[in-house]
Design a protein around this motif. Structure first.
Motif, PDB file in Angstrom:
ATOM      1  N   LEU A 120       8.376 -38.403 -17.249  1.00 50.29           N
ATOM      2  CA  LEU A 120       9.184 -38.879 -18.374  1.00 50.29           C
ATOM      3  C   LEU A 120       9.893 -40.174 -18.006  1.00 50.29           C
ATOM      4  CD1 LEU A 120      10.800 -35.487 -19.485  1.00 50.29           C
ATOM      5  CD2 LEU A 120       8.791 -36.617 -20.443  1.00 50.29           C
ATOM      6  N   PRO A 121      10.200 -40.994 -19.001  1.00 48.71           N
ATOM      7  CA  PRO A 121      10.969 -42.222 -18.714  1.00 48.71           C
ATOM      8  C   PRO A 121      12.350 -41.890 -18.162  1.00 48.71           C
ATOM      9  CG  PRO A 121       9.941 -42.326 -20.884  1.00 48.71           C
ATOM     10  CD  PRO A 121       9.766 -40.914 -20.396  1.00 48.71           C
ATOM     11  N   VAL A 122      12.898 -42.790 -17.379  1.00 45.74           N
ATOM     12  CA  VAL A 122      14.215 -42.595 -16.779  1.00 45.74           C
ATOM     13  C   VAL A 122      15.267 -42.569 -17.893  1.00 45.74           C
ATOM     14  CG1 VAL A 122      15.943 -43.582 -15.227  1.00 45.74           C
ATOM     15  CG2 VAL A 122      13.512 -43.702 -14.646  1.00 45.74           C
ATOM     16  N   GLY A 123      16.099 -41.532 -17.873  1.00 44.47           N
ATOM     17  CA  GLY A 123      17.171 -41.419 -18.855  1.00 44.47           C
ATOM     18  C   GLY A 123      16.805 -40.668 -20.114  1.00 44.47           C
ATOM     19  N   GLU A 124      15.563 -40.248 -20.261  1.00 47.90           N
ATOM     20  CA  GLU A 124      15.185 -39.532 -21.484  1.00 47.90           C
ATOM     21  C   GLU A 124      15.759 -38.121 -21.469  1.00 47.90           C
ATOM     22  OE1 GLU A 124      11.145 -38.023 -23.825  1.00 47.90           O
ATOM     23  OE2 GLU A 124      11.069 -39.688 -22.381  1.00 47.90           O
ATOM     24  N   LYS A 125      16.274 -37.675 -22.615  1.00 47.38           N
ATOM     25  CA  LYS A 125      16.878 -36.370 -22.731  1.00 47.38           C
ATOM     26  C   LYS A 125      15.808 -35.292 -22.907  1.00 47.38           C
ATOM     27  CE  LYS A 125      21.232 -38.033 -24.722  1.00 47.38           C
ATOM     28  NZ  LYS A 125      22.175 -37.900 -25.863  1.00 47.38           N
ATOM     29  N   GLY A 126      16.161 -34.100 -22.499  1.00 48.74           N
ATOM     30  CA  GLY A 126      15.248 -32.981 -22.637  1.00 48.74           C
ATOM     31  C   GLY A 126      15.271 -32.384 -24.032  1.00 48.74           C
ATOM     32  N   SER A 127      14.319 -31.507 -24.293  1.00 45.60           N
ATOM     33  CA  SER A 127      14.219 -30.859 -25.596  1.00 45.60           C
ATOM     34  C   SER A 127      13.509 -29.521 -25.436  1.00 45.60           C
ATOM     35  CB  SER A 127      13.455 -31.740 -26.593  1.00 45.60           C
ATOM     36  OG  SER A 127      12.136 -31.978 -26.133  1.00 45.60           O
ATOM     37  N   ARG A 128      13.809 -28.579 -26.349  1.00 41.95           N
ATOM     38  CA  ARG A 128      13.162 -27.273 -26.383  1.00 41.95           C
ATOM     39  C   ARG A 128      13.267 -26.539 -25.037  1.00 41.95           C
ATOM     40  NH1 ARG A 128      10.213 -26.109 -30.812  1.00 41.95           N
ATOM     41  NH2 ARG A 128       9.819 -27.818 -32.277  1.00 41.95           N
ATOM     42  N   GLY A 129      14.447 -26.594 -24.447  1.00 42.61           N
ATOM     43  CA  GLY A 129      14.674 -25.879 -23.212  1.00 42.61           C
ATOM     44  C   GLY A 129      14.045 -26.503 -21.983  1.00 42.61           C
ATOM     45  N   ARG A 130      13.457 -27.680 -22.113  1.00 42.83           N
ATOM     46  CA  ARG A 130      12.841 -28.374 -20.983  1.00 42.83           C
ATOM     47  C   ARG A 130      13.730 -29.536 -20.578  1.00 42.83           C
ATOM     48  NH1 ARG A 130       8.390 -26.563 -18.273  1.00 42.83           N
ATOM     49  NH2 ARG A 130       7.439 -28.649 -18.244  1.00 42.83           N
ATOM     50  N   PRO A 131      13.963 -29.712 -19.266  1.00 41.71           N
ATOM     51  CA  PRO A 131      14.812 -30.833 -18.832  1.00 41.71           C
ATOM     52  C   PRO A 131      14.136 -32.165 -19.085  1.00 41.71           C
ATOM     53  CG  PRO A 131      13.808 -29.747 -16.951  1.00 41.71           C
ATOM     54  CD  PRO A 131      13.476 -28.901 -18.146  1.00 41.71           C
ATOM     55  N   GLY A 132      14.946 -33.191 -19.213  1.00 43.02           N
ATOM     56  CA  GLY A 132      14.426 -34.532 -19.464  1.00 43.02           C
ATOM     57  C   GLY A 132      14.159 -35.291 -18.183  1.00 43.02           C
ATOM     58  N   GLY A 133      14.089 -36.615 -18.318  1.00 44.84           N
ATOM     59  CA  GLY A 133      13.841 -37.460 -17.155  1.00 44.84           C
ATOM     60  C   GLY A 133      15.066 -37.582 -16.272  1.00 44.84           C
ATOM     61  N   TYR A 134      14.890 -38.213 -15.142  1.00 47.39           N
ATOM     62  CA  TYR A 134      15.993 -38.376 -14.207  1.00 47.39           C
ATOM     63  C   TYR A 134      16.917 -39.497 -14.678  1.00 47.39           C
ATOM     64  CZ  TYR A 134      13.446 -35.236 -11.164  1.00 47.39           C
ATOM     65  OH  TYR A 134      12.805 -34.133 -10.667  1.00 47.39           O
ATOM     66  N   ARG A 135      18.152 -39.474 -14.160  1.00 43.32           N
ATOM     67  CA  ARG A 135      19.176 -40.369 -14.690  1.00 43.32           C
ATOM     68  C   ARG A 135      19.011 -41.810 -14.233  1.00 43.32           C
ATOM     69  NH1 ARG A 135      24.666 -36.700 -13.880  1.00 43.32           N
ATOM     70  NH2 ARG A 135      23.907 -34.843 -14.976  1.00 43.32           N
ATOM     71  N   SER A 136      18.486 -42.003 -13.040  1.00 47.25           N
ATOM     72  CA  SER A 136      18.393 -43.355 -12.489  1.00 47.25           C
ATOM     73  C   SER A 136      17.094 -43.514 -11.700  1.00 47.25           C
ATOM     74  CB  SER A 136      19.590 -43.650 -11.592  1.00 47.25           C
ATOM     75  OG  SER A 136      19.615 -42.753 -10.495  1.00 47.25           O
ATOM     76  N   LYS A 137      16.758 -44.743 -11.415  1.00 50.45           N
ATOM     77  CA  LYS A 137      15.578 -45.021 -10.605  1.00 50.45           C
ATOM     78  C   LYS A 137      15.775 -44.517  -9.180  1.00 50.45           C
ATOM     79  CE  LYS A 137      14.037 -49.091 -13.193  1.00 50.45           C
ATOM     80  NZ  LYS A 137      13.702 -50.547 -13.095  1.00 50.45           N
ATOM     81  N   HIS A 138      17.005 -44.554  -8.693  1.00 49.32           N
ATOM     82  CA  HIS A 138      17.282 -44.053  -7.341  1.00 49.32           C
ATOM     83  C   HIS A 138      16.957 -42.565  -7.239  1.00 49.32           C
ATOM     84  CE1 HIS A 138      19.340 -43.714  -3.473  1.00 49.32           C
ATOM     85  NE2 HIS A 138      19.972 -42.658  -3.953  1.00 49.32           N
ATOM     86  N   GLU A 139      17.409 -41.787  -8.238  1.00 48.57           N
ATOM     87  CA  GLU A 139      17.119 -40.353  -8.235  1.00 48.57           C
ATOM     88  C   GLU A 139      15.623 -40.108  -8.424  1.00 48.57           C
ATOM     89  OE1 GLU A 139      18.676 -36.238 -10.417  1.00 48.57           O
ATOM     90  OE2 GLU A 139      19.203 -38.218 -11.231  1.00 48.57           O
ATOM     91  N   TRP A 140      14.985 -40.904  -9.275  1.00 49.59           N
ATOM     92  CA  TRP A 140      13.544 -40.769  -9.502  1.00 49.59           C
ATOM     93  C   TRP A 140      12.775 -40.976  -8.197  1.00 49.59           C
ATOM     94  CZ3 TRP A 140       8.974 -43.198  -8.874  1.00 49.59           C
ATOM     95  CH2 TRP A 140       7.898 -42.777  -9.664  1.00 49.59           C
ATOM     96  N   PHE A 141      13.190 -41.975  -7.384  1.00 46.80           N
ATOM     97  CA  PHE A 141      12.504 -42.263  -6.130  1.00 46.80           C
ATOM     98  C   PHE A 141      12.647 -41.081  -5.153  1.00 46.80           C
ATOM     99  CE2 PHE A 141      12.953 -43.762  -1.734  1.00 46.80           C
ATOM    100  CZ  PHE A 141      11.677 -44.242  -1.514  1.00 46.80           C
ATOM    101  N   HIS A 142      13.856 -40.550  -4.999  1.00 49.79           N
ATOM    102  CA  HIS A 142      14.065 -39.457  -4.052  1.00 49.79           C
ATOM    103  C   HIS A 142      13.333 -38.188  -4.506  1.00 49.79           C
ATOM    104  CE1 HIS A 142      16.872 -41.151  -1.128  1.00 49.79           C
ATOM    105  NE2 HIS A 142      17.389 -41.853  -2.126  1.00 49.79           N
ATOM    106  N   LYS A 143      13.249 -37.959  -5.807  1.00 49.66           N
ATOM    107  CA  LYS A 143      12.519 -36.793  -6.293  1.00 49.66           C
ATOM    108  C   LYS A 143      11.017 -36.947  -6.078  1.00 49.66           C
ATOM    109  CE  LYS A 143      15.916 -34.262  -7.625  1.00 49.66           C
ATOM    110  NZ  LYS A 143      16.205 -32.961  -6.961  1.00 49.66           N
ATOM    111  N   SER A 144      10.523 -38.172  -6.141  1.00 57.70           N
ATOM    112  CA  SER A 144       9.105 -38.387  -5.850  1.00 57.70           C
ATOM    113  C   SER A 144       8.807 -38.097  -4.376  1.00 57.70           C
ATOM    114  CB  SER A 144       8.711 -39.826  -6.196  1.00 57.70           C
ATOM    115  OG  SER A 144       9.409 -40.755  -5.383  1.00 57.70           O
ATOM    116  N   ARG A 145       9.750 -38.439  -3.498  1.00 59.67           N
ATOM    117  CA  ARG A 145       9.583 -38.097  -2.092  1.00 59.67           C
ATOM    118  C   ARG A 145       9.618 -36.580  -1.887  1.00 59.67           C
ATOM    119  NH1 ARG A 145       7.432 -41.584   1.005  1.00 59.67           N
ATOM    120  NH2 ARG A 145       8.598 -40.825   2.819  1.00 59.67           N
ATOM    121  N   ARG A 146      10.511 -35.912  -2.590  1.00 56.39           N
ATOM    122  CA  ARG A 146      10.581 -34.464  -2.466  1.00 56.39           C
ATOM    123  C   ARG A 146       9.310 -33.810  -3.000  1.00 56.39           C
ATOM    124  NH1 ARG A 146      13.352 -30.099  -1.399  1.00 56.39           N
ATOM    125  NH2 ARG A 146      13.240 -28.289  -2.771  1.00 56.39           N
ATOM    126  N   LEU A 147       8.719 -34.383  -4.050  1.00 58.99           N
ATOM    127  CA  LEU A 147       7.461 -33.856  -4.570  1.00 58.99           C
ATOM    128  C   LEU A 147       6.378 -33.907  -3.492  1.00 58.99           C
ATOM    129  CD1 LEU A 147       5.657 -32.815  -6.848  1.00 58.99           C
ATOM    130  CD2 LEU A 147       5.318 -35.190  -7.548  1.00 58.99           C
TER     131      LEU A 147
END
Length: 542
Positions: A120-147
């Motif tokens: 999902l794009p950074v900052g996109e809100k979730g819907s239908r009980g599913r979480p949205g995108g991550y808040r920042s590019k920094h968080e997105w990068f660290h989550k990609s490493r964790r993946l």
């Protein structure tokens, strides 16, 4: 409108299948402790060797390999000691395999959630009980490493499972890892070594019905005298006939002592386990046995006299009594507990809270307790709830499995049934329909108490929504439909009511076909033109 998920029917929880009691071994002599340490260390080495063989066999295990392992152990101990070791080894391997499967499922769920949020794009809100995108590019990068880390770990565990390899640590993985950082654990090297050796000892003997006092290896008489059949290499330490050693300590089992005494008097199977609490230098004896399956009380019988709805939370139990019609009676009750500190302290807090709850339940005269069939295994990972650390800690802190198991065991002893219900929407609908109506000037009803009412109503077979008062404007339905109490056997009582086209809902289109016949007019102008007067014949009387 969001579609509601299917709600399962309530069911009666089965009673406990076994009993375990404990008593402390007081008055042991130095010679007694030396013998116990020698037997525990010797049998512990044999148990470790047997577990290694079982892990190497994997799924190639069969009755022939089991018999071969038992023959090898019999030479170094005895036939009954060998049977206890091989049985315990098989159970330990099966538990490790189930834990490996659960670990794979947890990794798969975390990988799926990370991939969804990273797509999902950074900052996109979730819907239908599913979480949205991550808040920042920094968080997105660290989550990609964790993946990448989780995917690598998933492949390793998957390869081990396909190769039929499991990881088992005799003595406990947590205690094993404490050796790497003794300062954080608050232990010295000597203290850790004493706990590690005591955890790896094996002093467990399975029971056998028909034998004297229900156990030939560790025998306990009705008077509490304890004697141990020594393994063959340690037979020189015996102080009684037939290679047995009699301890100076006796036991009485204050809790369930009469039940235990009846079993050993009738020579029924009782399993024993001797273990050392190395922290406090105390020896204990555990006795356990299987109990006969109790007859399951029908659900309708448990509902007959009302019940008590219980909402489980991280720091307390919220309970409210309901009558057979689903109406809350009396005042709500709250039973607090503190789940911080050691495992023994947490267990004592749970037992104390449940004891107070059951005392109040018995005083009310009801026959059942309603709880939620909770399972938070998919809601405690950080991949699903992201930065909501306090929420994850709150969910993880609710002892659902341990509390339910202990509640079922304690209810079986006092003759109280346990009804498990689907936890869907109980807190939300309870607060929506019951929190405000049950709040008075002298009592403020919490969301948890309202959830207890919702749980109790679902266990009784009623819908959670309460009966609403008629509109106060006029007799029309301009304020919406009037709800009514649904019967327990009404299908779809937990579902939302669909709007039916018609004059009552005022949602019918001008050209729509009527689904209801028109009523007779009350004005003269709209009366039918061709009217015929009909006179009933007079009643003939004498």
């Amino acid at each position: 409108m969001k579609r509601l998920r299917q709600i399962a029917r309530p069911f009666v929880v089965d009673g406990p299948s076994g009993v375990s009691v404990r008593d402390r071994l007081k008055g042991l002599t130095a010679e007694d402790e030396e013998v116990l340490r020698a037997v525990g260390a010797h049998m512990g080495r044999l148990a470790s060797r047997d577990l290694a063989c079982r892990v190497r066999d994997g799924l190639d295990h069969s009755t022939d390999t089991w018999a071969a392992r038992k023959r090898e152990l019999t030479v170094l101990s005895s036939s009954r000691w060998a049977g206890s070791v091989t049985s315990n080894t098989h159970d330990q391997w099966g538990l490790a395999q189930r834990a490996q499967h659960a670990h794979l499922q947890s990794l798969d769920a975390g990988i799926g959630m990370l991939r969804h949020r990273l797509s999902l794009p950074v900052g996109e809100k979730g819907s239908r009980g599913r979480p949205g995108g991550y808040r920042s590019k920094h968080e997105w990068f660290h989550k990609s490493r964790r993946l990448a880390v989780l995917e690598d770990r998933y492949e390793q565990v998957k390869a081990e499972r396909e190769a039929d390899r499991v990881s088992v640590v005799r003595g406990g993985r947590r205690l094993f890892n404490q050796r790497r950082n003794l300062a954080a654990a608050g232990r010295t090297a000597e203290q850790w070594r004493a706990e590690w050796e005591a955890a790896r000892w094996f002093l467990t003997a399975d029971g056998e019905s028909g034998k004297r006092f229900g156990n030939e290896t560790i025998r306990v008489t009705p008077d509490g005298e304890i004697s141990i059949r020594l393994p063959a290499p340690l037979a020189a330490l015996a102080n009684a006939k037939h290679g047995r050693y009699v301890l100076a300590s006796t036991v009485s089992f204050p809790h369930r002592g009469e039940e235990w005494r009846d079993r050993v008097t009738e020579n029924r199977a009782v399993a024993y386990r001797i273990h050392l609490d190395a922290v406090h230098s105390r020896w204990y004896l555990d006795a356990s046995w299987t109990r006969k399956a109790l007859p399951v009380v029908p659900l309708a019988t448990l509902r007959a006299g009302g019940l008590v709805g219980v909402d489980m939370n991280a720091d307390h139990l919220a309970a409210w009594r309901l009558d057979t019609h689903g109406n809350p009676t009396g005042r709500p009750r709250r039973f607090d507990y503190d789940l911080t500190g050691s495992a023994g302290h947490r267990d004592a807090q749970l037992r104390h809270a449940l004891t107070r709850l059951l005392h109040w339940v018995r005083a009310t005269g009801v026959q059942a307790v309603a709880i939620e069939d909770l399972d938070f295994t998919d809601s405690t990972t950080r991949e699903k709830h992201g930065r909501r650390k306090r929420f994850r800690q709150l969910v993880s802190g609710i002892p659902t499995g341990k509390l339910r198991a202990r509640l079922v065991s304690m209810c079986a002893e006092v003759g109280v049934g346990v009804i498990a219900v689907d936890p869907a929407y109980t807190s939300k609908w309870g607060a929506e329909h019951w929190q405000k109506p049950l709040t008075t000037t002298n009592r403020r009803t919490s969301r948890h108490a309202a959830a207890a009412v919702a749980i109790g109503r679902r266990a009784l077979g009623h819908r959670i929504g309460r009966r609403a008062a008629p509109p106060h404007d006029d007799q029309s339905d301009r304020r919406g439909h009037r709800t009514a109490q649904a019967r327990p056997d009404t299908r779809g009582r937990e579902e939302t009511r669909h709007r039916v086209p018609g004059a009552r809902t005022r949602s019918v289109q001008p050209d729509a076909e009527r689904t209801r016949g028109t009523s007779a007019s009350k004005t003269v102008r709209d009366a039918p033109v061709d009217q015929a007067w009909v006179q009933d014949p007079l009643l003939l009387t004498v």
